[in-house]
Design a protein around this motif. Structure first.
Motif, PDB file in Angstrom:
ATOM      1  N   ILE A 215       0.994  -1.375  -0.114  1.00 29.54           N
ATOM      2  CA  ILE A 215       0.059   0.099  -0.008  1.00 29.54           C
ATOM      3  C   ILE A 215       0.918   1.405   0.000  1.00 29.54           C
ATOM      4  N   LEU A 216       1.806   1.244   0.835  1.00 30.87           N
ATOM      5  CA  LEU A 216       2.852   2.280   0.741  1.00 30.87           C
ATOM      6  C   LEU A 216       3.625   2.724  -0.586  1.00 30.87           C
ATOM      7  N   VAL A 217       3.954   1.587  -0.952  1.00 31.94           N
ATOM      8  CA  VAL A 217       4.963   1.807  -2.089  1.00 31.94           C
ATOM      9  C   VAL A 217       4.046   2.375  -3.299  1.00 31.94           C
ATOM     10  N   ILE A 218       2.993   1.609  -3.279  1.00 34.71           N
ATOM     11  CA  ILE A 218       2.052   1.938  -4.522  1.00 34.71           C
ATOM     12  C   ILE A 218       1.537   3.412  -4.273  1.00 34.71           C
ATOM     13  N   SER A 219       1.375   3.839  -3.134  1.00 31.19           N
ATOM     14  CA  SER A 219       0.861   5.356  -2.501  1.00 31.19           C
ATOM     15  C   SER A 219       2.188   6.196  -3.283  1.00 31.19           C
ATOM     16  N   ALA A 220       3.320   5.756  -2.998  1.00 32.97           N
ATOM     17  CA  ALA A 220       4.773   6.782  -3.206  1.00 32.97           C
ATOM     18  C   ALA A 220       4.812   6.813  -4.903  1.00 32.97           C
ATOM     19  N   GLY A 229      -1.378   6.487   1.565  1.00 35.89           N
ATOM     20  CA  GLY A 229      -0.038   7.154   1.749  1.00 35.89           C
ATOM     21  C   GLY A 229       0.081   8.405   1.289  1.00 35.89           C
ATOM     22  N   ASN A 230      -0.679   8.776   0.301  1.00 37.11           N
ATOM     23  CA  ASN A 230      -0.613  10.085  -0.334  1.00 37.11           C
ATOM     24  C   ASN A 230      -0.998  11.278   0.589  1.00 37.11           C
ATOM     25  N   TYR A 231      -2.054  11.064   1.529  1.00 34.33           N
ATOM     26  CA  TYR A 231      -2.478  12.099   2.511  1.00 34.33           C
ATOM     27  C   TYR A 231      -1.521  12.190   3.580  1.00 34.33           C
TER      28      TYR A 231
END
Lengths: 280, 212
Positions: A215-220, A229-231
């Protein structure tokens, strides 16, 4: 009964996490030190005089600028941001699961209620994440003060100019980003921590942690309102760039993940068979 | 008197039927031994009575209350299922004190008395992680009985115990039975089970195949 079980969780879970908090403290100190090494060069370049406490915090949470797919520039991983978030998620990963298949099984039966056990674990995750961020802010506060920073949460203009894409910046930039710096990373970790707690009932903890990493890597990689993660990345805020994400949407999104995770976990745990820990 | 009823209980885990249509009634004031080879379903039956797992079909009732519906767990139960699990960085006494703090129905004196009853020293400050296997087992038994529960579940309680330890277990289960508790024991060794139990239920492939 809830408070008795929570007291047990706070005592036992915190004791088991003590060494991890020390590592977290080290991470925060190294990150702050890294900023003090980089800041003079950035300030001199833009004729700025001093760093602020807000600058230190922005350095930890700016994340990364939007990555344009197909760009000749390589994808640069937001290592510090992801390390801070993932380490917090690691602290809350194993205790509830290990407790369920160890001593906590007796606590659960003695409590007489599955709901109490589940809600206590959710409250433990909340308390642990809160403690983690309080430790982060306290460490950065003390370090910045010792380093002679101006003790305000205002962000210096040189930080915007140094870390964000100047061409995409809005004309009017905010003096401070308190919600983005203080609330959004906390809510992100809390939401993913509770999602991990629920997912650990369905799959192994290590797999639920892997899900958080994905989730975090995709958000980056992608700027999209569905990637949480974008928020929690300052560099993706619509207060700074036109194509950024809105923090109010983020707050609702995080609250949604929190409520759904707690509720689904509650329902699922009610029917959950407690066998042995062969799934670890 | 405590009454535990298993009514047409079947438990399936993934594709396997681990308990197959078991109907039994167990009463307080008795020692019931579960006999069967490893994997026969003894521990699963104990988990069902404890409320740790739920039947796929059928009902488990404790004093007429349906487990998983009226109550999540038996209201008065002590158990040692599989290996004892305690907190490594606490002493034996501290471990039991923390566990007793959940229900708060016994105080330090009763905890000390129970630790002494299993032939451990309540003043021994040694961390649990330094305990021998036999000491861990004794502490597990102490945890199961310290609150004088109506139901005592002991899965292979003499594991890792020497002959003195086996005699202590025999004395404890007899005393627990005599004060009115239902004691459920599981063993794969028939001789020990015969030595300890009032009645024996034999389980094979999840089914009750005999009662002596």
């Amino acid at each position: 009964m809830f408070f008795k079980v929570l007291r047990y969780d706070l005592l036992n879970g915190t004791l088991k996490s003590a060494k991890k908090y020390l590592i977290a403290l080290l991470i925060f100190l190294v990150a702050a030190f890294d900023f003090t090494l980089r800041a003079p060069g950035l300030r001199n370049h833009l004729n700025a005089e001093m760093s602020t406490l807000g600058d230190y915090l922005m350095y930890l949470f700016y994340g990364m600028n939007e990555y344009e797919i197909g760009s000749p520039e390589p994808f640069r991983f937001p290592a510090l941001w992801i390390l801070i978030v993932l380490f917090a998620l690691y602290i809350v990963l194993y205790y509830p699961y290990n407790d369920l298949y160890g001593y906590g099984k007796q606590v659960l039966v003695n409590s007489g209620s599955r709901s109490v056990w589940w809600l206590s674990k959710c409250a433990w995750v909340f308390t642990t994440v809160l403690t983690y961020f309080l430790l982060l802010f306290a460490t950065v506060f003390v370090y910045a003060r010792a380093a002679g920073a101006v003790m305000t949460l205002n962000i210096s203009k040189y930080m915007y100019m140094s870390f964000l894409p100047v061409a995409e910046l809005k004309e009017t930039l905010p003096m401070s980003l308190n919600i983005e710096i203080i609330l959004m990373p906390f809510l992100l970790v809390l939401a993913l921590g509770l999602l991990q707690l629920f997912m650990s009932l369905l799959i192994r903890p290590i797999l639920s942690y892997s899900l958080s990493i994905v989730i975090l890597v995709i958000s980056a990689y992608y700027v999209h309102p569905f990637f949480p993660g974008n928020y929690a990345m300052i560099a993706r805020s619509d207060k700074l760039i036109e194509t950024g994400v809105n923090n109010m949407v983020g707050i609702y999104f995080f609250l949604g993940i929190i409520i759904v995770s707690v509720f689904l976990g509650w329902i699922y745990f009610y029917k959950f068979d407690i066998l042995s820990n062969e799934r670890i | 008197m405590t009454k535990v009823e298993l009514i047409e209980v079947t438990k399936r885990i993934k594709q396997a039927t681990v308990i197959d249509n078991v109907t039994e009634t167990l009463y307080g004031g008795s020692i019931v031994g579960l006999k069967g080879i490893n994997g026969s379903g003894k521990t699963m039956l104990m988990r069902l009575i404890s409320g740790l797992i739920k039947p796929t079909r059928g009902l488990v009732k404790i004093n007429d209350k349906v487990l998983g519906k009226d109550i999540s767990f038996p209201e008065s139960i002590g158990m040692l299922i599989e290996n004892p699990a305690f907190l490594d960085h606490y002493s034996g006494f501290k471990n039991l004190e923390l566990l007793a703090s959940i229900k708060q129905i016994i105080g330090s004196e009763k905890i000390r008395e129970t630790i002494t009853r299993v032939d451990l020293d309540p003043d021994d400050g040694k961390y649990y992680q330094k305990y021998s296997l036999g000491m861990k087992q004794r502490l597990g038994i102490a945890a199961a009985i310290m609150e004088s529960p109506d139901i005592v579940i002991l899965d292979e309680p003499t594991n890792s115990l020497d002959s003195d330890g086996v005699q202590i277990v025999k004395d404890i289960v007899t005393e627990e039975r005599d004060r009115g508790a239902l004691v459920v024991l599981a063993y794969h060794d028939h001789e020990i089970l015969k030595f300890l139990s009032d009645e024996i239920i034999e389980i094979k492939q999840g089914q009750v195949v005999g009662r002596t």
